[in-house]
Design a protein around this motif. Structure first.
Motif, short mmCIF file in Angstrom:
data_model
loop_
_atom_site.label_atom_id
_atom_site.label_comp_id
_atom_site.label_asym_id
_atom_site.label_seq_id
_atom_site.Cartn_x
_atom_site.Cartn_y
_atom_site.Cartn_z
N PHE A 108 0.88 -1.17 -0.03
CA PHE A 108 0.02 0.04 -0.18
C PHE A 108 0.92 1.20 0.01
N VAL A 109 2.06 1.05 0.85
CA VAL A 109 2.67 2.47 1.09
C VAL A 109 3.66 2.54 -0.46
N ILE A 110 3.87 1.50 -0.98
CA ILE A 110 4.86 1.72 -2.09
C ILE A 110 3.83 2.20 -3.21
N PHE A 111 2.79 1.55 -3.25
CA PHE A 111 1.74 1.71 -4.46
C PHE A 111 1.31 3.30 -4.27
N LEU A 112 1.27 3.92 -3.21
CA LEU A 112 1.06 5.37 -3.10
C LEU A 112 2.33 6.16 -3.03
N GLY A 113 3.25 5.85 -2.07
CA GLY A 113 4.01 6.75 -1.80
C GLY A 113 5.16 7.25 -2.79
N LEU A 146 9.94 -7.79 3.27
CA LEU A 146 8.70 -7.07 2.63
C LEU A 146 9.08 -6.54 1.37
N PHE A 147 10.33 -6.55 1.14
CA PHE A 147 10.82 -5.72 -0.27
C PHE A 147 10.36 -6.45 -1.27
N ASN A 148 9.41 -5.83 -2.22
CA ASN A 148 9.18 -6.43 -3.28
C ASN A 148 9.71 -5.51 -4.36
N TYR A 149 10.97 -5.93 -4.84
CA TYR A 149 11.80 -4.97 -5.55
C TYR A 149 11.26 -4.89 -7.21
N LYS A 150 10.57 -5.86 -7.43
CA LYS A 150 10.01 -5.57 -9.08
C LYS A 150 8.95 -4.52 -8.64
N LEU A 151 8.03 -4.49 -7.82
CA LEU A 151 6.80 -3.57 -7.52
C LEU A 151 7.58 -2.25 -7.42
N ILE A 152 8.88 -2.10 -6.59
CA ILE A 152 9.23 -0.74 -6.39
C ILE A 152 9.78 -0.31 -7.73
N ILE A 153 10.70 -0.85 -8.37
CA ILE A 153 11.17 -0.65 -9.69
C ILE A 153 9.93 -0.34 -10.65
N LYS A 154 9.25 -1.08 -10.72
CA LYS A 154 8.02 -0.73 -11.81
C LYS A 154 7.35 0.65 -11.53
N THR A 155 7.03 0.64 -10.18
CA THR A 155 6.27 1.75 -9.76
C THR A 155 7.01 3.17 -9.82
N THR A 156 8.30 3.08 -9.71
CA THR A 156 9.21 4.36 -9.65
C THR A 156 9.22 4.53 -11.16
N ILE A 193 -0.84 -3.06 -17.65
CA ILE A 193 0.49 -3.50 -18.19
C ILE A 193 1.04 -4.28 -16.77
N VAL A 194 1.24 -3.59 -15.77
CA VAL A 194 1.74 -4.22 -14.62
C VAL A 194 1.07 -5.37 -14.04
N LYS A 195 -0.26 -5.04 -13.85
CA LYS A 195 -1.08 -5.89 -13.38
C LYS A 195 -0.94 -5.96 -11.78
N ASN A 196 -0.97 -4.72 -11.12
CA ASN A 196 -0.79 -4.92 -9.89
C ASN A 196 -1.71 -5.42 -9.12
N GLU A 197 -1.21 -6.33 -8.32
CA GLU A 197 -1.95 -7.35 -7.29
C GLU A 197 -3.08 -6.57 -6.67
N LEU A 198 -2.61 -5.68 -5.75
CA LEU A 198 -3.34 -4.97 -4.88
C LEU A 198 -4.42 -4.10 -5.46
N MET A 199 -4.03 -3.30 -6.62
CA MET A 199 -5.02 -2.48 -7.50
C MET A 199 -6.09 -3.58 -7.73
N ILE A 200 -5.77 -4.66 -8.50
CA ILE A 200 -6.82 -5.64 -9.18
C ILE A 200 -7.66 -6.03 -8.03
N ILE A 201 -7.28 -6.49 -6.77
CA ILE A 201 -8.08 -7.04 -5.83
C ILE A 201 -9.09 -6.05 -5.25
N GLN A 202 -8.54 -4.86 -5.26
CA GLN A 202 -9.45 -3.76 -4.70
C GLN A 202 -10.80 -3.52 -5.48
N ILE A 203 -10.14 -3.26 -6.77
CA ILE A 203 -11.31 -3.06 -7.85
C ILE A 203 -12.28 -4.16 -7.98
N ALA A 204 -11.53 -5.47 -7.86
CA ALA A 204 -12.71 -6.44 -8.23
C ALA A 204 -13.77 -6.46 -6.83
N ASN A 205 -13.22 -6.20 -5.67
CA ASN A 205 -14.07 -6.14 -4.33
C ASN A 205 -15.04 -5.10 -4.52
#
Length: 482
Positions: free
Chosen positions: A291-296, A409-419, A462-474
């Motif tokens: 959540f912090v990576i996705f928004l921060g 907790l470090f998800n390096y792929k998520l961090i690099i893609k988000t950056t 494109i990235v198919k962010n898991e957090l975003m997909i789950i929240q939109i599905a909910n």
């Protein structure tokens, strides 16, 4: 709706009010009072907050954890609450005396004695700041409603009382008054839990060890959190503090968005640690980290890209010197968000107070060295650099010690893609600013949604962010089930 989601929504409402309030009040006050007036109020407030933080002895952090454990034990809860309030009352009176002695004996402070006298209310009534109690009970609805009402009163008072530069004392009254009213309302609402008949049975011995560690941490945090402002004020004056305040305030407005979820999760994580359910701890911590990576990261890039417009809109032309320090400050948003995950959501609920203290001590050393080395030569720019590097040092310490509690907790792929996605904000704002629009407000109104659409589209499709997909599905499922 689950309890976590309800509490998150209440805390989100509080977060939104925390963001909107300075967005409305600071531009108004800064244009009337100017850099010097804003700097004076900020310096006095920061100086007083030192004593409030130290007098609290780490109770706000310790209290959330312990109340979450005792919430279903009425008598034990009342005894614990009474012990903490009485202890904090005694330390508040003690440190108020120290505060007054310093103000009276330091000439640079005594010349504005009327300002520091107003701040005595904040120091004296600091023991009534019991948000930790309501957070531990997960009464986020109460916290949100109370805060909204008091902020509304403060907003009305600002427009009525602050009309010219000499009204800086009224701005200070409003700033301190907001804190004091919150505290009085708090203690009144919790009066049924305050049992003075238990005073004879009070036993503080069992609290000494955890409070010593947490107090050391909080005392250290107060050093590197406010030291830059205090040193800057003493060495360079109120005007430099004004520029520094404008730069830091805009950045830090966004921090509650990143920490809002963490506040809600602390009681849940504490319960998981208590029941030794490490799988649940890991799940909640990972969710919060993502959540912090996705928004921060996009917040950080957005603040850097739009700093010129935000400073002029937020503070006025007189604060143009604050643009560069604001850009330097921007990474603090992400750094503090991640520190909150590792320290407040993992180490503290796990009882690793010693490791938290060590991490913060590292930050104190870095802050002291850099502030005294950089501020005399680079003023508010040096203070900004020192603040960022100090926060980064603390975050690294938290991350290191957290690795012994849960898996990485470090998800390096998520961090690099988000950056990489977020870096597109810089050319987008550049093109708007230099080729299409010249109005600061219009640039912001176009840049924010445009950058948001680009970021969200790439993350989802494109990235198919898991957090975003789950929240939109909910959200989609809720609408379909209605």
């Amino acid at each position: 709706m689950s309890l976590i989601k309800k509490n998150f929504l209440y805390n989100l409402a509080l977060t939104i009010s925390t963001i909107i309030f300075p967005i409305v009040t600071f531009p108004y006050a800064s244009r009337i009072l100017g850099p010097e007036g804003i700097g004076k109020v900020q310096f006095v407030t920061s100086f007083g907050q030192y004593f409030v933080l130290i007098a609290a002895l780490g109770i706000p952090v310790y209290g959330v954890r312990e109340v979450a454990k005792l919430r279903h034990h009425s008598i034990k809860l009342k005894q614990f609450f009474t012990e903490m309030v009485m202890l904090n009352f005694i330390t508040s009176v003690l440190f108020l005396s120290v505060y007054l002695v310093l103000v009276i004996n330091i000439k640079s402070l005594y010349k504005d004695f009327d300002f520091y006298l107003v701040a005595t209310l904040m120091v004296l009534l600091g023991f009534c700041n019991i948000d930790w109690f309501f957070s531990g009970l997960e009464r986020f609805k109460f916290i949100a409603i109370r805060s909204l009402l008091i902020k509304s009163i403060a907003l009305i008072a600002l427009f009525i009382l602050v009309k010219q530069k000499s009204d800086d004392i009224y701005f200070l009254w409003i700033t301190i008054g907001t804190m004091v009213l919150n505290n009085i309302w708090n203690i009144w609402s919790a009066r049924s839990y305050l049992n003075l008949g238990l005073i004879r049975k009070i036993s503080l011995k069992k609290h000494v060890k955890p409070l010593i560690y947490i107090f050391s941490t909080v005392a250290a945090i107060s050093v590197y959190a406010f030291l830059d402002t205090v040193i800057l004020g003493f060495l360079k004056g109120y005007t430099d503090v004004g520029y520094y305040t404008a730069a830091s305030k805009i950045n830090k407005i966004t921090i509650p968005v990143l920490t809002s979820l963490g506040v809600v999760l602390i009681p849940q994580i504490s319960q998981a640690f208590k029941s030794k359910n490490m799988e649940e701890v890991q799940r909640l911590a990972k969710y919060s980290f993502d959540f912090v990576i996705f928004l921060g990261i996009p917040m950080t890039c957005g603040l850097i890209a739009l700093a010129p417009e935000l400073i002029i809109m937020f503070s006025g032309e007189d604060f143009s010197n604050a643009i560069l320090p604001m850009q330097i400050f921007a990474p603090v948003v992400l750094i503090i968000g991640l520190s909150n995950v590792w320290a407040i959501q993992i180490l503290t609920p796990a009882g690793r107070d010693r490791q938290v203290t060590i991490s913060v001590a590292i930050g104190v050393v870095v802050s002291l060295v850099l502030n005294f080395a950089l501020i005399p030569h680079f003023a508010y720019l040096g203070a900004a650099v020192a603040n960022v590097l100090s926060e980064l040092a603390v975050m690294c310490g938290f991350a290191y010690f957290s690795s012994f509690v849960i898996q990485r907790l470090f998800n390096y792929k998520l961090i690099i893609k988000t950056t990489l996605i977020s870096l597109t904000f810089i050319p987008i704002t550049y093109i708007l600013r230099h080729f299409l629009v010249s109005n600061h407000l219009v640039i912001c109104l176009l840049s924010v949604p445009l950058c948001g659409v680009v970021y969200s589209a790439v993350q989802y499709f494109i990235v198919k962010n898991e957090l975003m997909i789950i929240q939109i599905a909910n959200v989609r499922n809720k609408f379909l089930n209605k």
